[in-house]
Design a protein around this motif. Structure first.
Motif, PDB file in Angstrom:
ATOM      1  N   LEU A  17      -0.804 -56.345   0.197  1.00  0.00           N
ATOM      2  CA  LEU A  17      -0.235 -55.485   1.224  1.00  0.00           C
ATOM      3  C   LEU A  17      -0.926 -54.125   1.148  1.00  0.00           C
ATOM      4  CD1 LEU A  17       3.540 -56.357   0.688  1.00  0.00           C
ATOM      5  CD2 LEU A  17       1.887 -57.474   2.206  1.00  0.00           C
ATOM      6  N   ILE A  18      -1.856 -53.898   2.089  1.00  0.00           N
ATOM      7  CA  ILE A  18      -2.646 -52.663   2.090  1.00  0.00           C
ATOM      8  C   ILE A  18      -2.721 -52.145   3.516  1.00  0.00           C
ATOM      9  CG2 ILE A  18      -4.855 -51.593   1.501  1.00  0.00           C
ATOM     10  CD1 ILE A  18      -5.388 -54.091  -0.303  1.00  0.00           C
ATOM     11  N   GLU A  19      -2.110 -50.996   3.757  1.00  0.00           N
ATOM     12  CA  GLU A  19      -2.115 -50.420   5.105  1.00  0.00           C
ATOM     13  C   GLU A  19      -3.536 -50.037   5.518  1.00  0.00           C
ATOM     14  OE1 GLU A  19       1.991 -48.037   5.920  1.00  0.00           O
ATOM     15  OE2 GLU A  19       0.602 -47.092   4.517  1.00  0.00           O
ATOM     16  N   TRP A  20      -3.967 -50.512   6.691  1.00  0.00           N
ATOM     17  CA  TRP A  20      -5.234 -50.075   7.275  1.00  0.00           C
ATOM     18  C   TRP A  20      -5.024 -48.731   7.972  1.00  0.00           C
ATOM     19  CZ3 TRP A  20     -10.132 -49.567   7.530  1.00  0.00           C
ATOM     20  CH2 TRP A  20     -10.785 -49.196   8.703  1.00  0.00           C
ATOM     21  N   ARG A  21      -3.977 -48.657   8.757  1.00  0.00           N
ATOM     22  CA  ARG A  21      -3.561 -47.405   9.396  1.00  0.00           C
ATOM     23  C   ARG A  21      -2.216 -47.041   8.788  1.00  0.00           C
ATOM     24  NH1 ARG A  21      -6.564 -45.449  13.354  1.00  0.00           N
ATOM     25  NH2 ARG A  21      -8.176 -46.783  14.198  1.00  0.00           N
ATOM     26  N   GLN A  22      -2.160 -45.845   8.232  1.00  0.00           N
ATOM     27  CA  GLN A  22      -0.999 -45.462   7.450  1.00  0.00           C
ATOM     28  C   GLN A  22       0.142 -44.918   8.302  1.00  0.00           C
ATOM     29  OE1 GLN A  22      -3.486 -42.901   4.950  1.00  0.00           O
ATOM     30  NE2 GLN A  22      -2.865 -44.170   3.215  1.00  0.00           N
ATOM     31  N   PHE A  71      -8.957 -47.651   1.861  1.00  0.00           N
ATOM     32  CA  PHE A  71      -8.697 -49.059   2.153  1.00  0.00           C
ATOM     33  C   PHE A  71      -9.652 -50.005   1.425  1.00  0.00           C
ATOM     34  CE2 PHE A  71      -9.162 -52.930   4.686  1.00  0.00           C
ATOM     35  CZ  PHE A  71      -7.843 -53.360   4.716  1.00  0.00           C
ATOM     36  N   THR A  72     -10.955 -49.797   1.550  1.00  0.00           N
ATOM     37  CA  THR A  72     -11.908 -50.743   0.949  1.00  0.00           C
ATOM     38  C   THR A  72     -11.775 -50.775  -0.570  1.00  0.00           C
ATOM     39  OG1 THR A  72     -13.647 -49.059   1.077  1.00  0.00           O
ATOM     40  CG2 THR A  72     -13.583 -50.691   2.834  1.00  0.00           C
ATOM     41  N   GLU A  73     -11.536 -49.627  -1.177  1.00  0.00           N
ATOM     42  CA  GLU A  73     -11.349 -49.591  -2.622  1.00  0.00           C
ATOM     43  C   GLU A  73     -10.074 -50.338  -3.015  1.00  0.00           C
ATOM     44  OE1 GLU A  73     -12.038 -46.878  -0.754  1.00  0.00           O
ATOM     45  OE2 GLU A  73     -14.044 -46.357  -1.449  1.00  0.00           O
ATOM     46  N   GLN A  74      -9.023 -50.200  -2.205  1.00  0.00           N
ATOM     47  CA  GLN A  74      -7.783 -50.900  -2.485  1.00  0.00           C
ATOM     48  C   GLN A  74      -7.946 -52.412  -2.324  1.00  0.00           C
ATOM     49  OE1 GLN A  74      -5.081 -48.854   0.151  1.00  0.00           O
ATOM     50  NE2 GLN A  74      -4.705 -47.210  -1.314  1.00  0.00           N
ATOM     51  N   VAL A  75      -8.760 -52.831  -1.369  1.00  0.00           N
ATOM     52  CA  VAL A  75      -9.056 -54.258  -1.208  1.00  0.00           C
ATOM     53  C   VAL A  75      -9.792 -54.764  -2.447  1.00  0.00           C
ATOM     54  CG1 VAL A  75     -10.393 -55.977   0.102  1.00  0.00           C
ATOM     55  CG2 VAL A  75      -9.014 -54.258   1.314  1.00  0.00           C
ATOM     56  N   MET A  76     -10.772 -54.006  -2.918  1.00  0.00           N
ATOM     57  CA  MET A  76     -11.508 -54.402  -4.127  1.00  0.00           C
ATOM     58  C   MET A  76     -10.561 -54.496  -5.327  1.00  0.00           C
ATOM     59  SD  MET A  76     -14.742 -55.055  -3.625  1.00  0.00           S
ATOM     60  CE  MET A  76     -15.513 -54.806  -5.217  1.00  0.00           C
ATOM     61  N   ASP A  77      -9.659 -53.537  -5.458  1.00  0.00           N
ATOM     62  CA  ASP A  77      -8.680 -53.579  -6.555  1.00  0.00           C
ATOM     63  C   ASP A  77      -7.803 -54.824  -6.451  1.00  0.00           C
ATOM     64  OD1 ASP A  77      -9.645 -51.187  -7.562  1.00  0.00           O
ATOM     65  OD2 ASP A  77      -7.989 -49.968  -6.772  1.00  0.00           O
ATOM     66  N   ALA A  78      -7.348 -55.132  -5.234  1.00  0.00           N
ATOM     67  CA  ALA A  78      -6.498 -56.309  -5.026  1.00  0.00           C
ATOM     68  C   ALA A  78      -7.240 -57.595  -5.363  1.00  0.00           C
ATOM     69  CB  ALA A  78      -5.990 -56.353  -3.587  1.00  0.00           C
ATOM     70  N   ALA A  79      -8.556 -57.570  -5.208  1.00  0.00           N
ATOM     71  CA  ALA A  79      -9.382 -58.743  -5.517  1.00  0.00           C
ATOM     72  C   ALA A  79      -9.793 -58.772  -6.988  1.00  0.00           C
ATOM     73  CB  ALA A  79     -10.615 -58.753  -4.624  1.00  0.00           C
ATOM     74  N   GLY A  80      -9.281 -57.856  -7.777  1.00  0.00           N
ATOM     75  CA  GLY A  80      -9.603 -57.833  -9.201  1.00  0.00           C
ATOM     76  C   GLY A  80     -10.929 -57.174  -9.507  1.00  0.00           C
ATOM     77  N   ARG A 120      -5.720 -54.527  14.616  1.00  0.00           N
ATOM     78  CA  ARG A 120      -5.956 -53.716  13.407  1.00  0.00           C
ATOM     79  C   ARG A 120      -6.678 -54.523  12.338  1.00  0.00           C
ATOM     80  NH1 ARG A 120      -0.091 -51.788  12.021  1.00  0.00           N
ATOM     81  NH2 ARG A 120       0.349 -53.542  13.381  1.00  0.00           N
ATOM     82  N   SER A 121      -6.340 -55.791  12.232  1.00  0.00           N
ATOM     83  CA  SER A 121      -6.987 -56.614  11.208  1.00  0.00           C
ATOM     84  C   SER A 121      -8.474 -56.795  11.496  1.00  0.00           C
ATOM     85  CB  SER A 121      -6.286 -57.964  11.059  1.00  0.00           C
ATOM     86  OG  SER A 121      -6.129 -58.614  12.290  1.00  0.00           O
ATOM     87  N   MET A 122      -8.856 -56.823  12.770  1.00  0.00           N
ATOM     88  CA  MET A 122     -10.282 -56.895  13.106  1.00  0.00           C
ATOM     89  C   MET A 122     -10.981 -55.592  12.709  1.00  0.00           C
ATOM     90  SD  MET A 122     -12.883 -58.560  14.089  1.00  0.00           S
ATOM     91  CE  MET A 122     -12.433 -59.995  15.040  1.00  0.00           C
ATOM     92  N   GLU A 123     -10.338 -54.458  12.959  1.00  0.00           N
ATOM     93  CA  GLU A 123     -10.899 -53.173  12.527  1.00  0.00           C
ATOM     94  C   GLU A 123     -11.108 -53.175  11.010  1.00  0.00           C
ATOM     95  OE1 GLU A 123      -8.151 -50.097  13.617  1.00  0.00           O
ATOM     96  OE2 GLU A 123      -8.660 -50.166  15.740  1.00  0.00           O
ATOM     97  N   ALA A 124     -10.106 -53.636  10.290  1.00  0.00           N
ATOM     98  CA  ALA A 124     -10.176 -53.669   8.832  1.00  0.00           C
ATOM     99  C   ALA A 124     -11.273 -54.616   8.351  1.00  0.00           C
ATOM    100  CB  ALA A 124      -8.826 -54.087   8.258  1.00  0.00           C
ATOM    101  N   ALA A 125     -11.392 -55.781   8.984  1.00  0.00           N
ATOM    102  CA  ALA A 125     -12.442 -56.742   8.616  1.00  0.00           C
ATOM    103  C   ALA A 125     -13.817 -56.125   8.812  1.00  0.00           C
ATOM    104  CB  ALA A 125     -12.303 -58.015   9.445  1.00  0.00           C
ATOM    105  N   ARG A 126     -13.993 -55.424   9.911  1.00  0.00           N
ATOM    106  CA  ARG A 126     -15.284 -54.765  10.170  1.00  0.00           C
ATOM    107  C   ARG A 126     -15.586 -53.702   9.114  1.00  0.00           C
ATOM    108  NH1 ARG A 126     -14.193 -55.180  16.357  1.00  0.00           N
ATOM    109  NH2 ARG A 126     -15.621 -56.887  16.863  1.00  0.00           N
ATOM    110  N   ALA A 127     -14.580 -52.928   8.740  1.00  0.00           N
ATOM    111  CA  ALA A 127     -14.779 -51.881   7.735  1.00  0.00           C
ATOM    112  C   ALA A 127     -15.177 -52.477   6.390  1.00  0.00           C
ATOM    113  CB  ALA A 127     -13.515 -51.040   7.594  1.00  0.00           C
TER     114      ALA A 127
END
Length: 149
Positions: A55-60, A70-79, A95-102
């Motif tokens: 659970l990581i907000e793309w837009r807060q 966001f990208t750092e939090q995704v990396m953390d969530a992935a270990g 929003r999920s498409m925006e996040a995927a692109r980022a």
């Protein structure tokens, strides 16, 4: 289905995404909605796959500004390691498409090559004729596992 502009961004229906998550134990599902959405609407439940949704907000919430971490939090969530597949889900797929692109852009800059998958229709899906979500399509309406706090 590959998304125009990037070979590393694809889109899948909720059912196809769930099947892919079943098949790839290293794949990560990131719910990019806001804390109130997670609390009041629910979240995908991956406990049957012995995993949790990140659970990581793309837009807060409340100002809906982009989460600069966001990208750092995704990396953390992935270990700390970028998985081969990362799935992104929001309310309806924007929003999920925006996040995927980022994340795809971040990964490319790092020399990494994950497939970033936007879950088309999102968690709640499109508005129906009564202007209600969660009935026409989306993760919930497709009968995929979810939970509410």
């Amino acid at each position: 289905m590959s998304v125009e502009g990037s070979a590393n961004i694809t889109e899948m229906t909720p059912e196809t995404a769930f099947a892919a998550l079943k098949d790839d134990s290293t794949a990560l599902l990131v719910d990019v909605r806001t804390r109130p959405e997670w609390s009041f609407v629910g979240v995908p439940n991956l406990s049957g796959l012995s995993r949790q949704t990140a659970l990581i907000e793309w837009r807060q919430f409340p100002d809906m500004s982009v989460n600069e971490s966001f990208t750092e939090q995704v990396m953390d969530a992935a270990g700390g390691t970028m998985p081969d597949q990362i799935f992104f889900i929001c309310r309806s797929g924007a929003r999920s498409m925006e996040a995927a692109r980022a994340v795809a852009q971040f990964a490319d800059a790092q020399g990494l090559n994950p497939v970033c998958v936007n879950v088309a229709e999102g968690f709640e899906g499109d508005l129906n004729h009564d202007r209600h979500r969660g009935h026409l399509n989306g993760w919930k309406a497709r009968g995929l596992p979810w939970q509410q706090s």
